[in-house]
Design a protein around this motif. Structure first.
Motif, PDB file in Angstrom:
ATOM      1  N   LEU A  59      20.785  -9.456   6.537  1.00  0.00           N
ATOM      2  CA  LEU A  59      20.043  -8.873   5.417  1.00  0.00           C
ATOM      3  C   LEU A  59      20.951  -7.990   4.571  1.00  0.00           C
ATOM      4  CD1 LEU A  59      17.403  -8.249   3.901  1.00  0.00           C
ATOM      5  CD2 LEU A  59      16.968  -6.440   5.565  1.00  0.00           C
ATOM      6  N   ALA A  60      21.761  -7.160   5.232  1.00  0.00           N
ATOM      7  CA  ALA A  60      22.656  -6.256   4.508  1.00  0.00           C
ATOM      8  C   ALA A  60      23.690  -7.030   3.698  1.00  0.00           C
ATOM      9  CB  ALA A  60      23.349  -5.308   5.500  1.00  0.00           C
ATOM     10  N   LEU A  61      24.272  -8.073   4.286  1.00  0.00           N
ATOM     11  CA  LEU A  61      25.277  -8.870   3.583  1.00  0.00           C
ATOM     12  C   LEU A  61      24.663  -9.612   2.392  1.00  0.00           C
ATOM     13  CD1 LEU A  61      27.259 -10.372   6.610  1.00  0.00           C
ATOM     14  CD2 LEU A  61      28.048  -8.613   5.014  1.00  0.00           C
ATOM     15  N   ALA A  62      23.476 -10.207   2.597  1.00  0.00           N
ATOM     16  CA  ALA A  62      22.815 -10.939   1.522  1.00  0.00           C
ATOM     17  C   ALA A  62      22.396  -9.987   0.398  1.00  0.00           C
ATOM     18  CB  ALA A  62      21.596 -11.684   2.057  1.00  0.00           C
ATOM     19  N   PHE A  63      21.930  -8.796   0.755  1.00  0.00           N
ATOM     20  CA  PHE A  63      21.553  -7.804  -0.245  1.00  0.00           C
ATOM     21  C   PHE A  63      22.764  -7.365  -1.057  1.00  0.00           C
ATOM     22  CE2 PHE A  63      21.231  -3.215  -1.251  1.00  0.00           C
ATOM     23  CZ  PHE A  63      20.249  -3.286  -2.223  1.00  0.00           C
ATOM     24  N   ALA A  64      23.882  -7.096  -0.363  1.00  0.00           N
ATOM     25  CA  ALA A  64      25.100  -6.671  -1.050  1.00  0.00           C
ATOM     26  C   ALA A  64      25.613  -7.762  -1.990  1.00  0.00           C
ATOM     27  CB  ALA A  64      26.172  -6.306  -0.027  1.00  0.00           C
ATOM     28  N   ALA A  65      25.578  -9.016  -1.525  1.00  0.00           N
ATOM     29  CA  ALA A  65      26.049 -10.124  -2.361  1.00  0.00           C
ATOM     30  C   ALA A  65      25.150 -10.314  -3.577  1.00  0.00           C
ATOM     31  CB  ALA A  65      26.101 -11.407  -1.539  1.00  0.00           C
ATOM     32  N   SER A  66      23.837 -10.218  -3.369  1.00  0.00           N
ATOM     33  CA  SER A  66      22.893 -10.366  -4.484  1.00  0.00           C
ATOM     34  C   SER A  66      23.063  -9.233  -5.481  1.00  0.00           C
ATOM     35  CB  SER A  66      21.461 -10.395  -3.948  1.00  0.00           C
ATOM     36  OG  SER A  66      20.521 -10.494  -4.996  1.00  0.00           O
ATOM     37  N   TRP A  67      23.258  -8.018  -4.985  1.00  0.00           N
ATOM     38  CA  TRP A  67      23.447  -6.859  -5.865  1.00  0.00           C
ATOM     39  C   TRP A  67      24.696  -7.029  -6.725  1.00  0.00           C
ATOM     40  CZ3 TRP A  67      27.197  -3.038  -6.401  1.00  0.00           C
ATOM     41  CH2 TRP A  67      26.832  -1.923  -7.156  1.00  0.00           C
ATOM     42  N   LEU A  68      25.770  -7.540  -6.111  1.00  0.00           N
ATOM     43  CA  LEU A  68      27.002  -7.765  -6.857  1.00  0.00           C
ATOM     44  C   LEU A  68      26.829  -8.868  -7.905  1.00  0.00           C
ATOM     45  CD1 LEU A  68      29.646  -7.519  -3.982  1.00  0.00           C
ATOM     46  CD2 LEU A  68      29.296  -5.896  -5.859  1.00  0.00           C
ATOM     47  N   LEU A  69      26.104  -9.926  -7.537  1.00  0.00           N
ATOM     48  CA  LEU A  69      25.878 -11.027  -8.474  1.00  0.00           C
ATOM     49  C   LEU A  69      25.058 -10.578  -9.680  1.00  0.00           C
ATOM     50  CD1 LEU A  69      25.200 -13.974  -6.001  1.00  0.00           C
ATOM     51  CD2 LEU A  69      27.192 -13.673  -7.472  1.00  0.00           C
ATOM     52  N   HIS A  70      24.183  -9.577  -9.470  1.00  0.00           N
ATOM     53  CA  HIS A  70      23.407  -9.040 -10.578  1.00  0.00           C
ATOM     54  C   HIS A  70      24.285  -8.344 -11.615  1.00  0.00           C
ATOM     55  CE1 HIS A  70      19.422  -9.541  -8.533  1.00  0.00           C
ATOM     56  NE2 HIS A  70      19.053  -9.641  -9.783  1.00  0.00           N
ATOM     57  N   LYS A  71      25.490  -7.998 -11.237  1.00  0.00           N
ATOM     58  CA  LYS A  71      26.396  -7.322 -12.156  1.00  0.00           C
ATOM     59  C   LYS A  71      27.165  -8.311 -13.032  1.00  0.00           C
ATOM     60  CE  LYS A  71      25.200  -3.445 -10.347  1.00  0.00           C
ATOM     61  NZ  LYS A  71      24.317  -2.515 -11.086  1.00  0.00           N
ATOM     62  N   GLN A  97       0.812  -1.219   0.000  1.00  0.00           N
ATOM     63  CA  GLN A  97       0.000   0.000   0.000  1.00  0.00           C
ATOM     64  C   GLN A  97       0.847   1.272   0.000  1.00  0.00           C
ATOM     65  OE1 GLN A  97      -3.618   0.523   0.027  1.00  0.00           O
ATOM     66  NE2 GLN A  97      -3.210  -1.451  -0.947  1.00  0.00           N
ATOM     67  N   ILE A  98       2.162   1.131   0.082  1.00  0.00           N
ATOM     68  CA  ILE A  98       3.047   2.287   0.080  1.00  0.00           C
ATOM     69  C   ILE A  98       3.375   2.669  -1.364  1.00  0.00           C
ATOM     70  CG2 ILE A  98       5.307   3.179   0.784  1.00  0.00           C
ATOM     71  CD1 ILE A  98       5.237   1.238   3.118  1.00  0.00           C
ATOM     72  N   ASP A  99       3.209   3.917  -1.685  1.00  0.00           N
ATOM     73  CA  ASP A  99       3.506   4.415  -3.031  1.00  0.00           C
ATOM     74  C   ASP A  99       4.987   4.792  -3.096  1.00  0.00           C
ATOM     75  OD1 ASP A  99       3.514   5.400  -5.552  1.00  0.00           O
ATOM     76  OD2 ASP A  99       2.188   7.111  -5.172  1.00  0.00           O
ATOM     77  N   PHE A 100       5.815   3.828  -3.461  1.00  0.00           N
ATOM     78  CA  PHE A 100       7.253   4.055  -3.480  1.00  0.00           C
ATOM     79  C   PHE A 100       7.687   4.990  -4.606  1.00  0.00           C
ATOM     80  CE2 PHE A 100       7.214   0.067  -1.019  1.00  0.00           C
ATOM     81  CZ  PHE A 100       8.031   0.464   0.038  1.00  0.00           C
ATOM     82  N   ALA A 119      14.143   1.075  -2.448  1.00  0.00           N
ATOM     83  CA  ALA A 119      13.038   0.119  -2.389  1.00  0.00           C
ATOM     84  C   ALA A 119      12.973  -0.718  -3.658  1.00  0.00           C
ATOM     85  CB  ALA A 119      11.709   0.859  -2.166  1.00  0.00           C
ATOM     86  N   VAL A 120      13.182  -0.079  -4.817  1.00  0.00           N
ATOM     87  CA  VAL A 120      13.174  -0.811  -6.086  1.00  0.00           C
ATOM     88  C   VAL A 120      14.338  -1.786  -6.146  1.00  0.00           C
ATOM     89  CG1 VAL A 120      13.432  -0.575  -8.588  1.00  0.00           C
ATOM     90  CG2 VAL A 120      11.944   0.998  -7.337  1.00  0.00           C
ATOM     91  N   SER A 121      15.504  -1.352  -5.721  1.00  0.00           N
ATOM     92  CA  SER A 121      16.685  -2.227  -5.722  1.00  0.00           C
ATOM     93  C   SER A 121      16.490  -3.403  -4.775  1.00  0.00           C
ATOM     94  CB  SER A 121      17.919  -1.427  -5.316  1.00  0.00           C
ATOM     95  OG  SER A 121      19.069  -2.248  -5.343  1.00  0.00           O
ATOM     96  N   LEU A 122      15.920  -3.138  -3.610  1.00  0.00           N
ATOM     97  CA  LEU A 122      15.649  -4.205  -2.649  1.00  0.00           C
ATOM     98  C   LEU A 122      14.655  -5.206  -3.217  1.00  0.00           C
ATOM     99  CD1 LEU A 122      16.200  -5.219   0.255  1.00  0.00           C
ATOM    100  CD2 LEU A 122      14.227  -3.876   0.990  1.00  0.00           C
ATOM    101  N   SER A 123      13.634  -4.693  -3.918  1.00  0.00           N
ATOM    102  CA  SER A 123      12.627  -5.560  -4.518  1.00  0.00           C
ATOM    103  C   SER A 123      13.236  -6.479  -5.575  1.00  0.00           C
ATOM    104  CB  SER A 123      11.519  -4.710  -5.140  1.00  0.00           C
ATOM    105  OG  SER A 123      10.583  -5.515  -5.806  1.00  0.00           O
ATOM    106  N   LYS A 124      14.159  -5.951  -6.363  1.00  0.00           N
ATOM    107  CA  LYS A 124      14.787  -6.748  -7.419  1.00  0.00           C
ATOM    108  C   LYS A 124      15.711  -7.831  -6.864  1.00  0.00           C
ATOM    109  CE  LYS A 124      14.683  -3.185 -11.009  1.00  0.00           C
ATOM    110  NZ  LYS A 124      15.508  -2.303 -11.875  1.00  0.00           N
ATOM    111  N   ASN A 125      16.133  -7.661  -5.611  1.00  0.00           N
ATOM    112  CA  ASN A 125      17.096  -8.596  -5.026  1.00  0.00           C
ATOM    113  C   ASN A 125      16.499  -9.510  -3.964  1.00  0.00           C
ATOM    114  OD1 ASN A 125      20.067  -7.928  -5.974  1.00  0.00           O
ATOM    115  ND2 ASN A 125      19.007  -5.975  -5.776  1.00  0.00           N
ATOM    116  N   THR A 126      15.171  -9.521  -3.833  1.00  0.00           N
ATOM    117  CA  THR A 126      14.563 -10.328  -2.771  1.00  0.00           C
ATOM    118  C   THR A 126      14.833 -11.823  -2.946  1.00  0.00           C
ATOM    119  OG1 THR A 126      12.484 -10.238  -4.029  1.00  0.00           O
ATOM    120  CG2 THR A 126      12.729  -8.710  -2.190  1.00  0.00           C
ATOM    121  N   LEU A 127      14.804 -12.312  -4.192  1.00  0.00           N
ATOM    122  CA  LEU A 127      15.064 -13.735  -4.408  1.00  0.00           C
ATOM    123  C   LEU A 127      16.515 -14.069  -4.055  1.00  0.00           C
ATOM    124  CD1 LEU A 127      13.910 -16.428  -5.317  1.00  0.00           C
ATOM    125  CD2 LEU A 127      14.607 -15.876  -7.651  1.00  0.00           C
TER     126      LEU A 127
END
Length: 217
Positions: A197-209, A139-142, A151-159
């Motif tokens: 959460l921060a470590l997993a997010f950072a690792a996922s973000w790097l893997l996306h590259k 319900q939040i209008d990001f 928020a968009v970056s976090l959403s793309k890396n949830t998996l």
């Protein structure tokens, strides 16, 4: 999923029936079994034998129900008071149920190291709170939020976060349990969750590259 969503719904129902509420039923079975027969009654063994989703059915349920909730949320207008109210109510109800079960297990609401509820993901309170939080954030209008890019970056890396968080958690748990046993309180647990959460997010973000790996996470 779009071709035959009813199949997913049936699978989700099966997973839910044999996952959520089992811990609560075991509590009741132990209490009334000892009261009536002098021995506890457990449904764990029975439920594991009569369903093919014996090990990870609760995770499959969350994936499927998340799909249906996302489809529903996409059709709703952002910021509806009734949906927000019901979502907050669900979060409070889920948290209250978990606190009640904690008190029933340990006789206190004060957390101490070693006093942990088993089958956390399979408890009704966890399911209700997770669904409430999911709908609440929907319900939040990001798009008009200062945190939109994050928020968009976090959403793309949830998996990716889902895949990787247990790796970092398994590395941190021995550190907290054995080297620093005094760090077993609620604040330390929340701190550990934020770090993981921060470590997993950072690792996922790097893997996306990485071209060959980005589609996996």
């Amino acid at each position: 999923m779009k071709q035959n969503p009813k199949i997913l719904l049936y699978v989700a129902v099966i997973c839910a029936v044999f996952s959520f509420g089992k811990a609560e039923l075991n509590h009741l079975g132990t209490y009334f079994g000892n009261l009536l027969f002098g021995a506890p009654i457990s449904i764990s063994t029975l439920s594991d034998k009569i369903t093919v989703f014996a090990t990870y059915r609760e995770y499959l349920f969350y994936f499927i129900i998340g799909y249906f909730l996302a489809q529903w949320a996409a059709r709703q207008t952002k910021g509806q008071f009734s949906i927000i109210f019901l979502s907050v109510l669900a979060v409070c109800a889920g948290l209250s149920l978990m606190l009640l079960e904690y008190w029933m297990n340990f006789g206190t609401l004060a957390y101490s190291s070693g006093n942990d509820l088993s089958d956390e993901y399979r408890r009704l309170g966890t399911m209700i709170e997770a669904m409430g939080l999911f709908v609440l954030f929907s319900q939040i209008d990001f798009e008009h939020c200062p945190l939109n890019r994050f928020a968009v970056s976090l959403s793309k890396n949830t998996l990716g976060i889902y895949y990787l968080h247990m790796i970092f958690l398994s590395l941190l748990c021995p550190l907290f349990q054995y080297k620093h046993p005094e760090l077993g309180g609620v604040a330390a647990n929340y701190g550990k969750a934020v770090v993981v959460l921060a470590l997993a997010f950072a690792a996922s973000w790097l893997l996306h590259k990485i071209p060959l790996l980005k589609k996996l996470v």
